[in-house]
Write an enzyme that holds these catalytic residues in place. Structure first.
Site, PDB file in Angstrom:
ATOM      1  N   GLU A 369       0.821  -1.208   0.000  1.00 17.47           N
ATOM      2  CA  GLU A 369       0.000   0.000   0.000  1.00 17.47           C
ATOM      3  C   GLU A 369       0.856   1.259   0.000  1.00 17.47           C
ATOM      4  O   GLU A 369       0.534   2.236  -0.676  1.00 17.47           O
ATOM      5  CB  GLU A 369      -0.946  -0.012   1.205  1.00 17.47           C
ATOM      6  N   HIS A 460      -5.453  -5.989 -11.226  1.00 17.09           N
ATOM      7  CA  HIS A 460      -4.916  -6.987 -10.296  1.00 17.09           C
ATOM      8  C   HIS A 460      -4.492  -8.261 -11.020  1.00 17.09           C
ATOM      9  O   HIS A 460      -3.434  -8.826 -10.719  1.00 17.09           O
ATOM     10  CB  HIS A 460      -5.947  -7.316  -9.209  1.00 17.09           C
TER      11      HIS A 460
END
Length: 847
Positions: A369, A460
């Protein structure tokens, strides 16, 4: 060597001026460079030579070839100079990289786009490199002062020369130059905010969203890898403070439609860790920099792993936090967004800080992140399509590199390259060594490579391509026929970071990534063996692509068993030949065995005469670069002896011309070498019962695939299909669906299909669309479907008979504009003449 060149003559007065002042070159060049540094944004000028810049100056005096990549329309995407032989930037001076970059692009503009005089480039950032005096200049493309979204050029400068250019920009400005796309909005910024907020509330079933101030810009979907044409748009962000919801939204500034959107939530040293205590708030500050452990596992693990990630970036890359300027590393743990499961099974970066559900503060997830933040401040990779996949992959890379070096968590060989293996109750979510273990692609040509619109274009899933690359470079392996010697994690991290921080643009794709990896290897002084590893790994995952032919066409002749094939060869210096294979059941997919090899050589045309009159033929062409490396194929269908007429008419609304279709039936009948014969007749009702069949659920600007059953097939221009794609905007297409809503020839001819009425219809606002299969035909009926934002109705039916006949029946049509006709899907024919669809081919109007 032969080059296909565009006109690039420099204005005569500049040439004379340069000669006149040659004796004072040093002083003049310095003055000019200083002027360039303070001048307004650069605008296109004609090149100073008809000879390509990559064949001049130091580049021309080396045995190595420049590294060039071209767009399908023949413009340069990237250019890398041979090591030690840079491109000349003209009258530039060392120490002034911005002036050098601007001078170079000013002179060579037409190699990168069509040379529109309204195009300019603002300097977005200049990074003074720490490697051998190199600097990186990032430029933002504009048109008439408006930014083109995602359109950037990065130029690597060394001294007074250019070493690399990467251009992810808009190439064709003809529609803007000709005025068919206005730069004056019909919709106000306030209206754009209102429409974007209403769209978000309806789409995500939320209330109370917040919007940013809209920015007016040119949105060209092709810049970021989407289909479609440019529009003037308002760009803004829409967010819900209580949810992981933050969307980048583009509103058509002409009619107010949402033309595109994508999520800005990227899921999966000064530290401040908050705990939301299972609420949707930012929570309470539990631990600050230097403070004692909080005794809450999620808080303390987030604190530790933030530190591990900060240290990796600082020690390996000399980077000070996310923004390289000491940004506070803030996070909230134990989050439970409103309406989401609690505990919340995810983590995300929202553009300014990190948020974690219970148990997600494991090392690779935390670093993942945080790296989204680094990407935001550096390359700025748009979170959509291939650039978004690279964005996700970079986060996975640093997540695993930190994970494998910090001594925490599980790092056994069995889980060495698993992402998120320590998440409680969930476990690994991706495998970088073998992405296919989770259904992700490990190379560009993998059947797992996702091409749909979900997940922001597969960000993704398609991250598996570059994840596999990172594994190969770090650990080494043999894959897809290539053996890669390991570079180790530090060397691989430095290589990727050079691309991430200095070389890539916001809209870069995997082909750009390859080009910049090779430049990064040069910048970092890689050995020949290390460069070979980069090359082999890139080829193994197939991001090393090779330029194909353009303009491939198969032309037929009435009543003659002959097909004329024409094409344009690649401009790349390493191009050697093309190979064409012919199939009779479909397009050959293998250049070595499938179909029949009919041509091999470096020409640009071939006449195929070994044919049967009326036979269907499918041609595939590959461009070879050396003996083995080849491009992806281009395709061309043909039916020998049949000239593919494409009866089509554009209704503009002038004089209410769409009334011509009211209560009319158009029948397109294939007649061998005569092409399609059009017959028109009056109509009072639909031939196929419109109240029966399957009701399709279509939203605005959408499509759905409908498979025919029992082996049934419908034909169009000699090709047979067992799946039809029904679009909300009044068309049937084959081979893929369409979301186009602009009624023009470009959209009509972009796909094989039948256009009853391409216009901006919205079945969400009323009406029905039904499909049904009968013994002799398949039918699709649009009943009372209104235009977007207009209270009207449109009624028409498309019938596709299994014998090849096509029938379109119109009752009342209220739309003000539209396109009707049939298309082979190979682009607007060069010899296309508009038909008059309310009069039959026989001229009597009654068929």
């Amino acid at each position: 060597m032969t080059y296909i060149l565009m006109p690039h003559a420099l204005a005569r007065w500049k040439v004379l001026l340069m000669k006149r002042w040659m004796r004072c070159l040093v002083l003049f060049a310095l003055a000019l460079a200083i002027i360039f540094a303070i001048l307004p944004p650069i605008r296109a000028q004609q090149s100073n030579s008809r000879v390509p810049f990559w064949t001049q100056g130091p580049t021309a005096r080396t045995a190595d070839s420049p590294r060039l990549q071209f767009s399908p329309d023949g413009f340069l995407r990237s250019a890398g100079a041979p090591e030690g032989a840079p491109f000349s930037a003209g009258l530039a001076q060392p120490g002034l990289p911005e002036a050098t970059a601007q001078t170079f692009l000013r002179a060579q503009a037409r190699w990168f786009y069509d040379g529109s005089p309204q195009v300019s480039f603002d300097t977005k950032r200049v990074t003074l490199g720490q490697i051998q005096g190199r600097s990186y200049v990032k430029l933002q493309q504009k048109y008439d002062g408006l930014p083109v979204f995602g359109a950037e050029v990065t130029i690597q400068v060394r001294g007074a020369n250019v070493e690399t250019v990467l251009s992810d920009i808009m190439r064709d400005f003809s529609a803007l130059d000709q005025g068919s796309i206005s730069t004056t909005p019909a919709l106000s910024a306030a209206d754009a905010q209102t429409r974007a907020a209403a769209w978000a509330q309806s789409t995500f079933n939320v209330s109370g969203v917040e919007t940013t101030a809209p920015e007016l810009l040119i949105y060209d979907p092709q810049v970021i890898g989407n289909d479609g044409r440019p529009v003037l748009a308002w760009h803004l962000e829409v967010a819900d403070p209580g949810l992981p919801l933050k969307e980048s939204v583009f509103v058509d500034a002409r009619i107010g439609k949402i033309v595109s959107h994508y999520s800005l939530i990227h899921e999966a040293l000064n530290r401040k860790i908050y705990s939301a205590e299972h609420t949707d708030s930012i929570g309470f500050l539990m631990r600050s920099e230097g403070g004692a452990a909080a005794g809450i596992p999620d808080v303390d693990s987030a604190y530790r792993f933030y530190g591990d990630t900060y240290n990796f970036y600082f020690n390996e890359h000399g980077r000070d936090s996310i923004n390289n300027a000491g940004m506070i590393l803030s996070a909230t743990v134990r989050l439970c967004p409103t309406g989401a499961p609690c505990p919340f099974p995810n983590a995300f970066w929202d553009g300014s800080r990190m948020w974690f559900g219970d148990g997600f503060t494991v090392d690779d997830v935390v670093s993942h992140e945080l790296t989204h933040g680094v990407t935001q401040y550096e390359s700025g990779l748009v979170y959509q399509n291939q650039s978004g996949a690279m964005n996700e992959s970079f986060s996975d890379m640093w997540g695993e590199w930190v994970d494998l070096g910090n001594g925490a968590g599980t790092d056994t060989p069995e889980v060495r390259w698993l992402m998120g293996e320590d998440i409680p109750g969930i476990g690994a979510i991706r495998d970088m060594q073998d992405p296919t273990a989770f259904g992700d692609p490990d190379r560009m040509g993998s059947p797992n490579f996702y091409t749909g619109g979900g997940d922001n274009g597969g960000v993704h899933s398609n991250s598996g391509v570059s994840n596999k690359l990172a594994y190969l470079l770090s650990d080494g392996d043999t894959f897809n026929g290539y053996t890669v010697s390991p570079l180790g994690i530090p060397r691989t991290a430095d290589l990727i970071y050079e691309c991430q921080a200095n070389l890539l643009n916001a809209a870069s794709d995997y082909a750009d990534f390859y080009a910049m990896l090779t430049q990064a290897a040069i910048n970092l002084g890689f050995t020949a063996g290390e460069k070979a590893s980069v090359e082999n790994a890139s080829r193994a995952v197939e991001i090393r692509t090779f330029e194909g032919v353009t303009g491939f066409q198969a032309e037929t002749h009435t009543g003659v068993a002959r097909v004329d094939l024409t094409w344009s060869n690649p401009l790349a210096p390493d191009f050697t030949e093309v190979r064409i294979r012919r199939g009779t059941a479909g397009f050959p997919q293998d250049p070595n065995s499938a179909g029949t090899l009919i041509y091999q050589g470096a020409g640009t045309s071939f006449v195929d005469t070994s044919l049967t009159l009326g036979g269907n033929y499918y041609y595939s062409i590959w461009a070879y670069h050396g003996a083995i490396d080849r491009s992806f194929p281009a395709f061309g269908p043909a039916q020998a002896g049949l000239v593919q007429s494409s009866p089509t008419e554009l209704f503009t609304g002038a004089g209410n011309d769409l009334v011509d279709l009211d209560n009319r039936t158009l029948t397109f009948t294939p007649r061998g070498s005569a092409g399609y014969i059009l017959c028109t007749q009056p109509a009072a009702a639909f031939p196929t019962n419109p109240a029966t069949g399957t009701l399709l659920t279509l939203t605005d600007d959408s499509f759905v695939a409908v498979a025919l059953t029992g082996g049934a097939q419908v034909g169009l221009f000699g090709a047979l299909y067992n799946t039809i794609y029904v679009a909300s905007n009044g068309r049937i297409s084959f081979g893929g669906g369409s979301t186009d809503y602009i009624p023009d020839y470009f959209n009509h001819f972009s796909l094989p299909g039948i256009s009853a009425l391409i216009t901006d219809l919205n079945p969400e606002e009323g009406g029905t669309i039904r499909t049904q299969q009968l013994p002799d035909r398949a039918a699709v009926t649009y009943t009372n479907v209104p235009e977007w934002g207009v209270a009207n109705t449109n009624n028409f039916q498309i019938e596709m008979f299994f014998n090849g006949t096509i029938r379109i029946t119109y009752l009342n049509v209220d739309a003000t504009a539209g396109v009707a006709g049939i298309s082979p899907g190979s682009g607007t024919p060069a010899t296309f003449l508009e038909s008059n669809l309310d009069v039959s081919s026989g001229g009597d109007g009654d068929g």
